[in-house]
Design a protein around this motif. Structure first.
Motif, PDB file in Angstrom:
ATOM      1  N   LEU A 108     -35.602  51.085 193.375  1.00 37.90           N
ATOM      2  CA  LEU A 108     -35.337  52.001 194.610  1.00 37.90           C
ATOM      3  C   LEU A 108     -34.225  52.787 194.055  1.00 37.90           C
ATOM      4  O   LEU A 108     -34.177  54.149 194.463  1.00 37.90           O
ATOM      5  N   GLY A 109     -33.214  52.415 193.532  1.00 37.72           N
ATOM      6  CA  GLY A 109     -31.993  53.185 193.315  1.00 37.72           C
ATOM      7  C   GLY A 109     -32.274  54.301 192.199  1.00 37.72           C
ATOM      8  O   GLY A 109     -31.991  55.569 192.181  1.00 37.72           O
ATOM      9  N   VAL A 110     -33.028  54.038 191.015  1.00 38.72           N
ATOM     10  CA  VAL A 110     -33.735  54.878 190.110  1.00 38.72           C
ATOM     11  C   VAL A 110     -34.585  56.049 190.921  1.00 38.72           C
ATOM     12  O   VAL A 110     -34.292  57.260 190.487  1.00 38.72           O
ATOM     13  N   GLN A 111     -35.512  55.452 191.665  1.00 38.51           N
ATOM     14  CA  GLN A 111     -35.913  56.496 192.460  1.00 38.51           C
ATOM     15  C   GLN A 111     -35.524  57.543 193.266  1.00 38.51           C
ATOM     16  O   GLN A 111     -36.043  58.639 193.624  1.00 38.51           O
ATOM     17  N   ARG A 112     -34.326  57.240 193.709  1.00 41.45           N
ATOM     18  CA  ARG A 112     -33.350  58.050 194.554  1.00 41.45           C
ATOM     19  C   ARG A 112     -32.710  58.917 193.469  1.00 41.45           C
ATOM     20  O   ARG A 112     -31.666  59.709 194.098  1.00 41.45           O
ATOM     21  N   GLY A 113     -32.661  58.915 192.397  1.00 37.86           N
ATOM     22  CA  GLY A 113     -31.805  59.565 191.340  1.00 37.86           C
ATOM     23  C   GLY A 113     -30.501  59.379 190.930  1.00 37.86           C
ATOM     24  O   GLY A 113     -30.051  60.069 190.408  1.00 37.86           O
ATOM     25  N   LEU A 114     -30.331  58.138 191.340  1.00 33.16           N
ATOM     26  CA  LEU A 114     -28.978  57.552 190.903  1.00 33.16           C
ATOM     27  C   LEU A 114     -29.065  57.243 189.615  1.00 33.16           C
ATOM     28  O   LEU A 114     -30.000  56.647 188.971  1.00 33.16           O
ATOM     29  N   THR A 115     -27.890  57.020 189.060  1.00 34.57           N
ATOM     30  CA  THR A 115     -27.553  56.195 187.684  1.00 34.57           C
ATOM     31  C   THR A 115     -27.336  54.903 188.029  1.00 34.57           C
ATOM     32  O   THR A 115     -26.390  54.476 188.827  1.00 34.57           O
ATOM     33  N   VAL A 116     -28.221  53.988 187.584  1.00 33.37           N
ATOM     34  CA  VAL A 116     -28.191  52.584 188.023  1.00 33.37           C
ATOM     35  C   VAL A 116     -27.885  51.650 187.008  1.00 33.37           C
ATOM     36  O   VAL A 116     -28.405  51.817 185.615  1.00 33.37           O
ATOM     37  N   HIS A 117     -27.167  50.671 187.361  1.00 29.05           N
ATOM     38  CA  HIS A 117     -26.489  49.751 186.272  1.00 29.05           C
ATOM     39  C   HIS A 117     -26.901  48.273 186.906  1.00 29.05           C
ATOM     40  O   HIS A 117     -26.900  48.033 188.241  1.00 29.05           O
ATOM     41  N   VAL A 118     -27.358  47.326 186.091  1.00 32.73           N
ATOM     42  CA  VAL A 118     -27.473  46.122 186.863  1.00 32.73           C
ATOM     43  C   VAL A 118     -26.794  44.853 185.757  1.00 32.73           C
ATOM     44  O   VAL A 118     -26.647  45.081 184.734  1.00 32.73           O
ATOM     45  N   LEU A 119     -26.262  44.045 186.611  1.00 35.29           N
ATOM     46  CA  LEU A 119     -25.414  43.107 186.039  1.00 35.29           C
ATOM     47  C   LEU A 119     -25.890  41.581 186.261  1.00 35.29           C
ATOM     48  O   LEU A 119     -26.479  41.199 187.284  1.00 35.29           O
ATOM     49  N   ASP A 120     -26.184  40.814 185.282  1.00 39.73           N
ATOM     50  CA  ASP A 120     -26.700  39.620 185.260  1.00 39.73           C
ATOM     51  C   ASP A 120     -26.106  38.799 184.214  1.00 39.73           C
ATOM     52  O   ASP A 120     -25.420  39.301 183.260  1.00 39.73           O
ATOM     53  N   ARG A 121     -26.374  37.219 184.149  1.00 46.05           N
ATOM     54  CA  ARG A 121     -25.525  36.572 183.327  1.00 46.05           C
ATOM     55  C   ARG A 121     -26.664  36.296 182.062  1.00 46.05           C
ATOM     56  O   ARG A 121     -25.932  35.893 180.844  1.00 46.05           O
ATOM     57  N   VAL A 122     -27.714  36.353 181.946  1.00 45.05           N
ATOM     58  CA  VAL A 122     -28.708  35.953 181.189  1.00 45.05           C
ATOM     59  C   VAL A 122     -28.667  37.298 179.997  1.00 45.05           C
ATOM     60  O   VAL A 122     -28.711  38.733 180.169  1.00 45.05           O
TER      61      VAL A 122
END
Length: 349
Positions: free
Chosen positions: A192-206
């Motif tokens: 949904l963030g990408v669909q809103r036109g934002l630059t999106v980053h995702v943080l996870d441990r794997v």
């Protein structure tokens, strides 16, 4: 008919049982159950940690992430036999409070709401189920079985709506968002963030498995490591927190910048304590006009927004989000935790 049931607060009680067929009321859809999604709440209910059966009953039909096909619909309801639909989870309290009376039962003030598959109302893990026409949402036919993702999509749609509402207190033009956690909620929040036109980053441990490629194929950036270090490098305007991990939550709040918004969607288990410099944390939030909000569950408008987001998404990407599709006869497998799981779906045969 068959239904997947538990005795709430009794571990080991999960069973595929025979229950009476539902009797639809005049405003109800009669729906053939196709699938349910399995999430952490379902596992907690199965473990005996959570859940309440309907009054006067011992067993609760579980399953709140639904997908079904309409068999019968009331005239003038806007639904027709063959439609793919999802049933809403929460129902307003019978009093009702002011929020429930205005259709905002996701924001119930007195806690007397009901939740299908969790709190005093049967869920959707059955061959047939009923739903009032006002508590069902049509799913785009092209989504097929991946329409089971609508319920978690509705929750992140609410989270983004709440961010917008808070941001509107002054000039607000966010550009960068960080989503912490690459489980189903985190990945859908990133979508949904990408669909809103934002630059999106995702943080996870794997570092291995499907999550990094799912993030990359959204056009987002995947990170591992310390939340404060990541935030220092990307300086997000918005954080959608989807892990419920205490260290991640405190780190995100501590590192958010001026006028930043942290929206918490993950529920933290109790019993673990961490040391926090509350004075410094308070000072940074106040002096930088930062905001921390919580968002859980969804009302009808959020389901509609979630359905729209799924219809606009790449179908191949959504299909990859469901990493295991388990037939109902092997239901115990759906509650096993496996290393490469993102979303597990339990399907009626």
């Amino acid at each position: 008919m068959r239904a997947l049931t538990v005795v709430p607060h009794r571990a080991g009680s999960l069973a595929l049982t025979e229950v009476p067929d539902p009797e639809p009321g005049p405003d109800d859809l009669l729906v053939e159950g196709l699938a349910i999604g399995i999430c952490g709440t379902d596992r907690e209910i199965v473990a005996g940690d959570y859940g309440w059966a309907p009054p006067g009953r011992e067993r609760l039909v579980i399953g709140h992430e639904s997908l079904g096909r309409v068999r019968r619909a009331p005239p003038g309801s806007g639904f027709a036999p063959g439609d793919l639909v999802v049933g809403l989870v929460r129902r307003p309290d019978p009093v009702p409070c002011g929020a429930c009376a205005h259709g905002q039962f996701d924001m119930c003030r007195n806690g007397r709401y009901f939740e299908r598959g969790m709190k005093e109302r049967d869920g959707y893990a059955s061959d047939l189920w009923c739903a009032d026409k006002s508590y069902a949402v049509r799913v785009a036919t092209g989504l097929g079985m991946d329409g089971v993702l609508l319920q978690p999509s509705s929750v992140v749609a609410k989270a983004w709506e709440q961010v917008d509402r808070v941001g509107a207190r002054a000039w607000f033009e966010p550009r960068t968002a960080l989503v912490t956690g690459a489980g189903p909620f985190g990945l859908l929040a990133a979508l949904l963030g990408v669909q809103r036109g934002l630059t999106v980053h995702v943080l996870d441990r794997v570092t291995v498995g499907p999550k990094p490629s799912l993030v990359a194929d959204l056009g987002a950036a995947y990170h591992t490591g310390d939340v404060e270090d990541v935030m220092a490098s990307i300086r997000p305007d918005i954080v959608i927190e989807a892990t419920g991990a205490a260290e991640m939550i405190i780190g995100a709040i501590a590192a958010i910048g001026p006028y930043g918004i942290v929206c918490l969607t993950g529920v933290t288990p109790g019993g673990r304590r961490i040391t926090v410099d509350a004075g410094t944390l308070n000072r940074e939030i106040v002096l930088e006009n930062a905001v921390v909000i919580g968002a859980i569950d969804a009302n009808l408008s959020h389901y509609v927004a979630g359905a729209r987001a799924l219809a606009e998404a790449d179908p191949g990407w959504l299909a990859r989000l469901i990493t295991r599709r388990v037939p109902l006869r092997r239901y115990t497998e759906a509650f096993e935790r496996r290393e490469d799981d993102v979303k597990v779906m339990l399907m009626n045969e």
